[in-house]
Design a protein around this motif. Structure first.
Motif, mmCIF file in Angstrom:
data_model
loop_
_atom_site.group_PDB
_atom_site.id
_atom_site.type_symbol
_atom_site.label_atom_id
_atom_site.label_comp_id
_atom_site.label_asym_id
_atom_site.label_seq_id
_atom_site.Cartn_x
_atom_site.Cartn_y
_atom_site.Cartn_z
ATOM 1 N N MET A 1 10.757 -8.473 5.834
ATOM 2 C CA MET A 1 11.793 -9.028 7.158
ATOM 3 C C MET A 1 11.471 -8.040 8.362
ATOM 4 N N ALA A 2 10.300 -7.182 8.347
ATOM 5 C CA ALA A 2 9.812 -6.782 9.412
ATOM 6 C C ALA A 2 8.384 -7.849 10.031
ATOM 7 N N PHE A 3 7.560 -7.761 8.957
ATOM 8 C CA PHE A 3 5.695 -8.876 9.632
ATOM 9 C C PHE A 3 6.605 -10.101 9.141
ATOM 10 N N ASN A 4 6.978 -10.584 7.712
ATOM 11 C CA ASN A 4 7.233 -11.977 7.805
ATOM 12 C C ASN A 4 7.905 -12.936 8.758
ATOM 13 N N ALA A 5 9.303 -11.721 9.305
ATOM 14 C CA ALA A 5 10.261 -12.075 9.715
ATOM 15 C C ALA A 5 10.273 -12.396 11.093
ATOM 16 N N LEU A 6 9.609 -11.129 11.821
ATOM 17 C CA LEU A 6 9.364 -10.446 13.135
ATOM 18 C C LEU A 6 8.307 -11.422 13.852
ATOM 19 N N SER A 7 7.373 -11.381 13.095
ATOM 20 C CA SER A 7 6.584 -11.644 13.552
ATOM 21 C C SER A 7 6.101 -13.266 14.511
ATOM 22 N N GLY A 8 5.619 -13.557 14.971
ATOM 23 C CA GLY A 8 5.442 -14.634 15.853
ATOM 24 C C GLY A 8 5.531 -14.817 17.690
ATOM 25 N N PHE A 9 5.437 -14.006 18.509
ATOM 26 C CA PHE A 9 5.832 -13.473 19.599
ATOM 27 C C PHE A 9 4.270 -13.900 20.384
ATOM 28 N N GLU A 10 3.212 -14.371 19.935
ATOM 29 C CA GLU A 10 1.979 -14.606 19.955
ATOM 30 C C GLU A 10 1.624 -16.024 19.924
ATOM 31 N N GLN A 11 2.691 -16.607 19.123
ATOM 32 C CA GLN A 11 1.968 -18.119 18.562
ATOM 33 C C GLN A 11 2.098 -19.249 19.936
ATOM 34 N N VAL A 12 3.141 -18.979 20.872
ATOM 35 C CA VAL A 12 3.084 -20.117 21.912
ATOM 36 C C VAL A 12 1.783 -19.663 22.972
ATOM 37 N N ALA A 13 0.991 -18.552 23.129
ATOM 38 C CA ALA A 13 -0.083 -18.500 23.874
ATOM 39 C C ALA A 13 -1.295 -19.090 23.721
ATOM 40 N N ILE A 14 -0.978 -20.185 21.920
ATOM 41 C CA ILE A 14 -2.399 -20.541 21.891
ATOM 42 C C ILE A 14 -2.251 -21.748 22.636
ATOM 43 N N PHE A 15 -1.213 -22.188 23.464
ATOM 44 C CA PHE A 15 -0.662 -24.020 24.587
ATOM 45 C C PHE A 15 -1.322 -22.817 25.694
ATOM 46 N N ALA A 16 -1.502 -21.911 25.673
ATOM 47 C CA ALA A 16 -1.693 -21.074 27.361
ATOM 48 C C ALA A 16 -1.950 -22.285 28.420
ATOM 49 N N GLY A 17 -3.187 -23.225 28.378
ATOM 50 C CA GLY A 17 -3.764 -24.246 28.692
ATOM 51 C C GLY A 17 -2.857 -25.768 28.424
ATOM 52 N N GLU A 18 -1.625 -25.743 28.447
ATOM 53 C CA GLU A 18 -1.028 -26.937 28.254
ATOM 54 C C GLU A 18 0.618 -25.935 28.813
ATOM 55 N N CYS A 19 0.337 -25.536 29.643
ATOM 56 C CA CYS A 19 1.759 -24.665 29.860
ATOM 57 C C CYS A 19 1.034 -24.374 32.029
ATOM 58 N N HIS A 20 3.002 -24.714 32.059
ATOM 59 C CA HIS A 20 2.660 -23.911 34.105
ATOM 60 C C HIS A 20 3.195 -22.426 33.431
ATOM 61 N N THR A 21 1.540 -22.500 34.598
ATOM 62 C CA THR A 21 2.149 -20.680 35.234
ATOM 63 C C THR A 21 2.631 -19.475 33.782
ATOM 64 N N PRO A 22 0.666 -19.917 32.399
ATOM 65 C CA PRO A 22 0.752 -19.219 31.293
ATOM 66 C C PRO A 22 1.198 -18.136 31.689
ATOM 67 N N GLU A 23 0.372 -17.442 32.373
ATOM 68 C CA GLU A 23 0.542 -15.930 32.804
ATOM 69 C C GLU A 23 1.404 -15.186 33.568
ATOM 70 N N ARG A 24 2.883 -15.956 33.731
ATOM 71 C CA ARG A 24 3.993 -15.145 34.168
ATOM 72 C C ARG A 24 4.742 -15.741 33.119
ATOM 73 N N ASN A 25 4.910 -17.162 32.681
ATOM 74 C CA ASN A 25 6.197 -17.837 31.791
ATOM 75 C C ASN A 25 6.222 -17.063 30.255
ATOM 76 N N ILE A 26 4.405 -16.929 29.706
ATOM 77 C CA ILE A 26 4.405 -16.834 28.024
ATOM 78 C C ILE A 26 5.269 -15.109 27.943
ATOM 79 N N ALA A 27 5.146 -14.070 29.374
ATOM 80 C CA ALA A 27 5.807 -13.400 29.101
ATOM 81 C C ALA A 27 7.432 -13.519 29.155
ATOM 82 N N ARG A 28 7.440 -14.137 30.237
ATOM 83 C CA ARG A 28 8.724 -14.622 30.318
ATOM 84 C C ARG A 28 9.689 -14.775 29.176
ATOM 85 N N SER A 29 9.014 -15.718 28.579
ATOM 86 C CA SER A 29 9.700 -15.811 27.160
ATOM 87 C C SER A 29 9.910 -15.140 26.543
ATOM 88 N N VAL A 30 9.188 -13.743 26.670
ATOM 89 C CA VAL A 30 9.484 -13.237 25.474
ATOM 90 C C VAL A 30 10.289 -12.717 25.854
#
Length: 477
Positions: free
Chosen positions: A229-258
């Motif tokens: 429940m802790a690790f399997n279900a609640l992990s994943g916030f970092e996954q969108v960072a893989i697309f940082a080079g394909e995001c608009h202003t990743p240094e702000r928007n990835i943190a905001r999405s979290v």
């Protein structure tokens, strides 16, 4: 904002700093050929889609009404520390590749390569059994007469091949199309959870009390379920960072999405588990497709409710499809970025001339999913096969997470020697949960014929994957 490292280093450290800055500039130059498609709203729905896994409420429901206490403990000890870690690192190194770049620049190139290697196999193993989930969903849709589908291995293999063929086609078109698919999937996940939570308001007799503010009895099973429940279900916030080079202003928007997605995700899990317990006996929960199971059990026999049930199950299957699209896209970016750095052949970095997607990496990822999906069905039952794939994949994910937390504990950022003390304490908590989860992956949740053989398969797969990664890295270096 470009990444910043300590400027008070000795001569050797200054040379290292200069090398890192050159590597960052090289990554940014390569990323310039990618299309920036993802905006904040896309990232928020992507967070929901990637974190709210459809099977995990089934695991939580095995604890009965005391699941809520375990969910809260998991949120405090792992979920919130992970969110803080991702916010901290994504603001400082907003580069395509996510944790691969964080570990490569914060620790060493080998640590970054092994993190990406483990993460790739985590998602490949996790989604390799998609044919089984499709067969279960269609079986629930067609009724008891179609129960044979869940054990028919040739059918499962055919469904797996067809499923991944469509995933491949969508991903070749790139995030310009896939972001609409994944956003629709995130909305559908929220809608499906709201649907099953709304079933609680019908006032019908419940299979068992869905909520109890008491600790569950301490046992190996309880500890195992907590880790999942802790690790399997609640992990994943970092996954969108893989697309940082394909995001608009990743240094702000990835943190905001979290920040935006985190509270809602936790609430969906808790209420979804309550709904499953209200309509399903905890001893007969389907760990592969629990939401399809609750929809089949809770809606009545009239034509209207049967049609609603069928629509909901199809929506659930589409949501799972969109998750697979997003995860295959992520895995394909990691060989691409490693190819930029010379850690894999440049063949993996070739982009489609029109859509600018890593089409060769996509082909390799899809082929790997099909191979592992077929191998998992050899001489085991369908539910046991899914357990083996998920357990081995999550163990690989645990090693990848430990690398990420190590960056927080030992990396140097800006003018400070380390990350803030409170974040390092939180990272230690999350790392402890991760170690527990990795150890528990060899313990089956369901009854299996030979538990020792189950553990051997899971442990052997993880060891083989990491040895293979170390060998590939050594050959390329």
């Amino acid at each position: 904002m470009p990444p910043q490292f300590s400027t008070t280093l000795p001569a050797k450290g200054e040379a290292l700093l200069e090398m890192k800055q050159r590597e960052i500039a090289h990554t940014r130059e390569q990323s310039a050929s990618l299309r920036k498609e993802l905006r904040l709203v896309d990232l928020v729905f992507l967070q929901v889609l990637l974190i709210v896994g459809l099977p995990w409420v089934g695991y939580a429901a095995m604890l009965g009404g005391s699941h809520v206490v375990v969910w809260l403990a998991a949120i405090a000890l792992f979920y919130l520390p992970l969110a803080g870690t991702v916010i901290f690192l994504s603001r400082r190194i907003p580069l395509e590749g996510g944790v691969y770049q964080w570990a490569r620049l914060g620790l060493s190139p080998f640590a970054g390569f092994q993190a990406a290697w483990n993460y790739s196999f985590f998602l490949i193993l996790f989604y390799a059994a998609s044919g089984s989930l499709v067969a279960n969903s269609v079986s629930y849709l067609l009724g008891p007469g179609a129960a044979w589908m869940t054990a028919n291995k040739p059918l499962i293999l055919a469904l797996n091949a067809s499923f991944f063929a469509v995933v491949y086609v969508v991903n070749v078109r790139g995030l310009h199309l896939a972001r609409w698919v994944t956003s629709a999937g995130g909305i559908l996940v929220i809608a499906l959870y709201l649907l099953i939570v709304g079933l609680l308001a019908r006032g019908e007799p419940m299979a068992q009390p869905p909520l109890a503010l008491a600790w569950p009895a301490f046992s190996l099973l309880t500890v195992n379920l907590f880790s999942k429940m802790a690790f399997n279900a609640l992990s994943g916030f970092e996954q969108v960072a893989i697309f940082a080079g394909e995001c608009h202003t990743p240094e702000r928007n990835i943190a905001r999405s979290v920040w935006i997605a985190a509270p809602g995700i936790a609430l969906l899990y808790i209420l979804g588990t309550c709904a499953l317990l209200a309509y399903t006996d905890r001893a007969h929960i389907d760990l592969i497709a629990p939401i399809a199971q609750i929809l089949g059990a809770s809606l009545g026999a009239s034509r209207l409710t049967a049609a609603l049930n069928g629509t909901a199950i199809l929506a659930l299957l589409f949501a799972y499809f969109t998750q697979t699209v997003a995860c295959v896209a992520q895995v394909s970016r990691l060989p691409m970025v490693a190819g930029w750095d010379g850690l894999l052949p440049s063949w993996f970095s070739a982009l489609h001339p029109r859509f600018r997607t890593p089409v060769r990496s996509l082909g390799v990822v899809v082929a790997a999913c099909l191979i592992f999906g077929a191998a998992s069905l050899v001489q085991v039952g369908e539910q046991e096969a899914a357990q083996i794939l998920i357990a081995a994949g999550m163990a690989c994910s645990g090693l990848y997470y430990l690398t990420m937390f190590a960056v927080v504990l030992w990396g140097r950022w800006e003018s400070e020697e380390h990350a803030p003390w409170w974040l390092r304490v939180a990272a230690c908590s999350a790392a402890g949960v991760t170690v527990l989860s990795v150890g528990m992956q060899v313990v089956p949740i369901l009854d299996v014929a030979r538990p020792w053989l189950f553990a051997l398969k899971v442990g052997g797969a993880v060891a083989a994957i990491n040895l293979a990664g170390a060998w590939v890295y050594r050959q390329r270096r």
